[in-house]
Enzyme design. Structure first.
Site, PDB file in Angstrom:
ATOM      1  N   GLU A 188       0.830  -1.210   0.000  1.00 57.12           N
ATOM      2  CA  GLU A 188       0.000   0.000   0.000  1.00 57.12           C
ATOM      3  C   GLU A 188       0.865   1.261   0.000  1.00 57.12           C
ATOM      4  O   GLU A 188       0.502   2.257  -0.627  1.00 57.12           O
ATOM      5  CB  GLU A 188      -0.960   0.015   1.200  1.00 57.12           C
ATOM      6  CG  GLU A 188      -1.970  -1.140   1.228  1.00 57.12           C
ATOM      7  CD  GLU A 188      -2.724  -1.373  -0.081  1.00 57.12           C
ATOM      8  OE1 GLU A 188      -2.898  -0.436  -0.872  1.00 57.12           O
ATOM      9  OE2 GLU A 188      -3.123  -2.532  -0.323  1.00 57.12           O
ATOM     10  N   CYS A 203       7.042 -10.145  -6.455  1.00 55.57           N
ATOM     11  CA  CYS A 203       7.229  -8.730  -6.095  1.00 55.57           C
ATOM     12  C   CYS A 203       6.143  -8.298  -5.113  1.00 55.57           C
ATOM     13  O   CYS A 203       4.994  -8.719  -5.213  1.00 55.57           O
ATOM     14  CB  CYS A 203       7.155  -7.869  -7.351  1.00 55.57           C
ATOM     15  SG  CYS A 203       7.214  -6.101  -7.017  1.00 55.57           S
TER      16      CYS A 203
HETATM   17 ZN   LIG Z   1      -2.621  -3.022  -4.797  1.00 55.18          ZN
HETATM   18 ZN   LIG Z   2       7.647  -5.424  -9.165  1.00 56.29          ZN
END
Ligand SMILES: [Zn+2]
Ligand SMILES: [Zn+2]
Length: 117
Positions: free
Chosen positions: A70, A85
């Site tokens: 976030e 990721c």
């Molecule tokens: Zn998101």
């Molecule tokens: Zn990434």
């Protein structure tokens, strides 16, 4: 709303943490939400909790991943297609558990650019 609150407090960015379940229109639930880019975001622990109390450490790890995710949005990053990721969009818990707490080689330079500005 958090956004009006931080204007008064002169805070740059604010990430909220809630135990309540979060919903976004058109979706069943979300682990978190943030303005893209923006000053406020929120992470919900509601669906990140492990079934067993024995694995409570995993909750911390999931919250950390979703918090970094976030914050990435707040800095202007979009979702990444790299499944490991931290900016990968978690549709289910297994997605969160598979990804790292860190940005991939494509996303990291974007974050570092922002820091320099
Ligand atoms: Zn998101
Ligand atoms: Zn990434």
């Amino acid at each position: 709303m958090l956004e009006t609150h931080i204007q008064d407090l002169n805070i740059q960015r604010l990430l909220g943490l809630t135990a309540l379940d979060l919903y976004v229109p058109g979706m069943n639930f979300v682990f978190g939400e943030a303005r893209l880019p923006g000053k406020v975001g929120v992470v919900s622990t509601y669906r990140l909790k492990p079934k067993s109390l024995k694995s409570i450490g995993i909750l911390e790890e999931r919250v950390l991943k979703e918090a970094v995710h976030e914050i990435g949005h707040m800095l202007g990053l979009k979702h990444c297609l790299n499944g490991s990721c931290v900016m990968y969009f978690s549709e289910r818990l297994s997605d969160t558990d598979r990804k790292m707490t860190e940005f991939c080689d494509t996303c990291r330079p974007k974050v570092e650019m922002i820091r320099v500005e």
